[in-house]
Design an enzyme around this catalytic site. Structure first.
Site, PDB file in Angstrom:
ATOM      1  N   ASP A  43       0.868  -1.166   0.000  1.00 36.57           N
ATOM      2  CA  ASP A  43       0.000   0.000   0.000  1.00 36.57           C
ATOM      3  C   ASP A  43       0.915   1.229   0.000  1.00 36.57           C
ATOM      4  OD1 ASP A  43      -2.340   1.616   0.349  1.00 36.57           O
ATOM      5  OD2 ASP A  43      -1.811   1.770   2.474  1.00 36.57           O
TER       6      ASP A  43
ATOM      7  N   THR B  75      -0.053   4.964   1.028  1.00 40.20           N
ATOM      8  CA  THR B  75      -0.230   5.933   2.101  1.00 40.20           C
ATOM      9  C   THR B  75      -0.081   5.276   3.467  1.00 40.20           C
ATOM     10  OG1 THR B  75      -1.751   7.191   0.708  1.00 40.20           O
ATOM     11  CG2 THR B  75      -1.768   7.677   3.062  1.00 40.20           C
TER      12      THR B  75
ATOM     13  N   ASP C 143      -1.211  -0.444   6.016  1.00 37.76           N
ATOM     14  CA  ASP C 143      -1.219   0.263   7.295  1.00 37.76           C
ATOM     15  C   ASP C 143      -2.255  -0.286   8.267  1.00 37.76           C
ATOM     16  OD1 ASP C 143      -3.580   1.186   6.279  1.00 37.76           O
ATOM     17  OD2 ASP C 143      -2.936   3.260   6.025  1.00 37.76           O
TER      18      ASP C 143
END
Length: 627
Positions: free
Chosen positions: A324, A326, A505
């Site tokens: 991922d 961000t 995250d």
């Protein structure tokens, strides 16, 4: 007893006093029995008394082994105590009382030593349970009072001073302090906390004064979830461990056949007894679980939680890492750098409405919007009917107005992350963000390549230009933007070149974390989802630990294979030597336990792996720049 059900839950407390004293008492009877043979005593006294002492020693150390074998047979579990039990019973029947007493004493001693070595592998994991205090200082209308942890409820206000351990997860409502979070993150540098910050159970207040509002207590706290995750990790078997279990069931009948053939061909009961003793596959059964726990323990010492050894095996064999963007490859702290408003709105109105629906969000962009509004002194109202659509955005009502903050689909080629704000269905403005790459991201990608990882791919819901810019900055050539959760799943499922690893995250990556062969969640921000979904959690938010995990997984796999081969070689050699009469029952017991301790020690050595960041690239960089 010698037990070895290939379940490390059999190893709880090392060298418990009662066990050691019992073994010592039974063992000391053996030299006393031999001493009687040199004392000037009548034969009518010496022989019966010596026999009684040997039988008593055999009962003290041997009876628990026999009972353990019976319990294993009744429970239909993998058990190798029956081989030693048969040997001890054969010693009794044939009148080899002294040999039976010595064999039982040596086997129990070997079991205790193995237990000690195995528990060293569990030390870092076991210490987690001791981190949460038993009592906490509760603030009441009458003042402060000490109460048991189990009596704390969400919403209670707790008082902490220098030296206190945080008993629950909560929010600081007053005070400032430096917090040692090394118990969770593995990082020794204290973290400064002030009003509004989060505190986690098991961390320690180094100085200052804090009032904390309890939010998650007991098993629901971060530490409680960590403990559950670690307990689950100990139960999960590696693929090597499952193979061992499959073949271990054949060991007992195979060794019984070998002992029977030895007795048939040599007519020597002693040789048959020795074959039974050395044939116990204790080290074979322990090679995998001790290696697994030692590796998980080593990772825990660096703030990495792993659900089980199988995920380390997957990392060892992985050829594709998917990331991922961000909060994973980026710093996770985007800032609003541009605000574009439509006619009829001001920047203040736009931020006020957007912040109202993002107020409770944990997404980095939502946090950035709230932070910008707060920095400008904008009063943020309370949003209602909040709905979060993963991969698209968030919506809710602010007063009488319907507000949506959505991923922008008309941002052109600008390499900035952008969101559109809609009010009552009409375009109200656009916010642009910038979030730079993590300092270690580029180096981590180089390390992974040096470890032989073939495919390093970014899967991001952000726009193509933004993802392309990030890929270029960290040195990647494979990337895909505009990926909603279902798109990420499709990419993972379409990968056919080997094991997959997804790194996210932990906030909106749950489907991808679950789909990958191994899902790795970053840091504490997404801890609720991460501890429930991910297979590995990097509690200290350090992406540079990924190469270390690959190396640890490969080292664990090698150690398991070596332990299995070593145990088989020792067992085979000892069986042949026993059948040939080279080993006596006593020497067989010694040989057996030396082999078991050697294999267990090899497995436990995994606890001493290199620290994260000590791979070949880091070593080269350090050599190039010693400062």
């Amino acid at each position: 007893m010698i037990g070895r059900f290939s379940d490390l839950h059999a190893y709880r407390e090392v060298f418990r006093s009662r066990e050691v004293l019992t073994w010592l008492g039974g063992t000391l009877l053996i030299p006393v029995g031999y001493l009687l043979h040199v004392l000037p005593l009548p034969d009518t006294v010496r022989s019966p008394l010596g026999t009684v002492l040997f039988l008593l020693a055999l009962a003290i150390n041997g009876l628990p082994i026999i009972l353990g074998a019976l319990r294993g047979l009744l429970a239909r579990e993998i058990n190798v105590d029956e081989l030693v039990s048969i040997a001890l019973i054969a010693c009794l029947v044939s009148g080899h009382y002294a040999e039976g007493a010595m064999v039982s004493a040596i086997m129990v001693l070997g079991s205790l030593v193995e237990e000690a070595v195995s528990n060293k592998a569990r030390k870092a994991i076991r210490s987690l349970v001791d981190l949460t205090p038993e009592t906490a200082l509760l603030e009441t209308e009458e003042g402060e009072c000490s109460v048991p942890i189990q009596d704390i409820r969400p919403g209670d206000i707790l008082i902490l001073r220098a030296g206190d351990t945080v008993p629950v997860d909560g929010t600081l409502v007053a005070g400032d302090a430096d917090i040692d979070e090394s118990s969770i993150t593995g990082e020794s540098i204290p973290v400064a906390k002030s009003t509004g910050a989060q505190a986690f159970a098991g961390t320690r207040c180094l100085d200052g004064f804090m009032r904390i509002r309890a939010e998650r207590v007991g098993p629901d706290s971060t530490m409680g979830r960590i403990i559950r995750m670690v307990e689950a990790a100990e139960q999960q078997k590696t693929r090597s461990g499952k193979i061992v279990d499959r073949y271990a069931a054949w060991f007992t009948p195979a060794i019984l056949i070998c002992a029977g053939l030895t007795l048939l061909l040599t007519h020597d009961l002693t040789r048959g007894i020795t074959v039974l003793i050395v044939g116990c596959p204790c080290s074979f059964l322990l090679a995998s679980p001790v290696s697994t726990v030692a590796a998980i323990s080593r990772a825990a010492r660096s703030g990495i939680l792993i659900r089980g050894g199988q995920h380390l095996e997957n990392l060892a064999e992985a050829s594709g890492f998917f990331f991922d963007k961000t909060g994973t490859l980026t710093q996770g702290r985007p800032e609003v750098v541009e605000i574009e408003v439509a006619e009829g709105f001001t920047e203040t109105q736009l931020l006020r409405l957007a912040a109202a629906v993002e107020r409770g969000s944990l997404h980095p962009l939502g946090l950035a919007i709230v932070a910008r509004a707060s920095a400008l002194g904008i009063e943020i109202p309370l949003g209602r009917e909040i709905r979060n659509e993963i991969g698209r955005g968030i919506s809710g009502r602010v007063g009488s107005r319907q507000v949506e903050v959505l991923t922008s689909e008309h941002a052109g080629d600008r390499p900035l992350t952008q969101v559109d704000v809609r009010v009552d269905g009409l375009h109200a403005g656009r916010l642009a963000f910038f979030d730079g790459p993590r300092a270690q991201a580029a180096q981590t990608m180089q390390e992974l390549r040096l470890e032989g990882i073939r495919d390093l791919v970014i899967l991001s819901g952000d726009r193509h230009p933004v993802v392309q810019r990030m890929a270029e900055e960290i040195g990647l050539t494979q990337f895909h933007g505009g990926q909603k959760p279902e798109g990420k799943l499709a990419r993972l499922r379409a990968y056919t070149r080997g094991m997959t690893v997804y790194v996210g995250d932990g906030i909106n990556d749950a489907p991808a974390l679950k789909e990958a062969s191994t899902g790795i969640a970053m840091g504490l921000r997404g801890v609720d989802v991460a501890l429930e979904t991910a297979d590995v959690v990097l509690m200290n938010d350090r992406i540079d630990q990924l190469p270390f995990l690959v190396r640890l997984g490969r080292r664990m796999a090698r150690t398991i294979r070596r332990g299995i081969l070593l145990s088989l070689a020792i067992n085979l050699a000892a069986i042949i030597a026993s059948a040939c009469g080279i080993l006596t029952p006593v020497l067989g017991a010694i040989t057996h336990n030396i082999g078991s301790i050697l294999v267990v020690s090899l497995a436990a050595s995994l606890r001493y792996g290199r620290d994260p960041g000590s791979g070949p690239l880091a070593a080269n960089l350090q050599a190039a720049d010693p400062a």
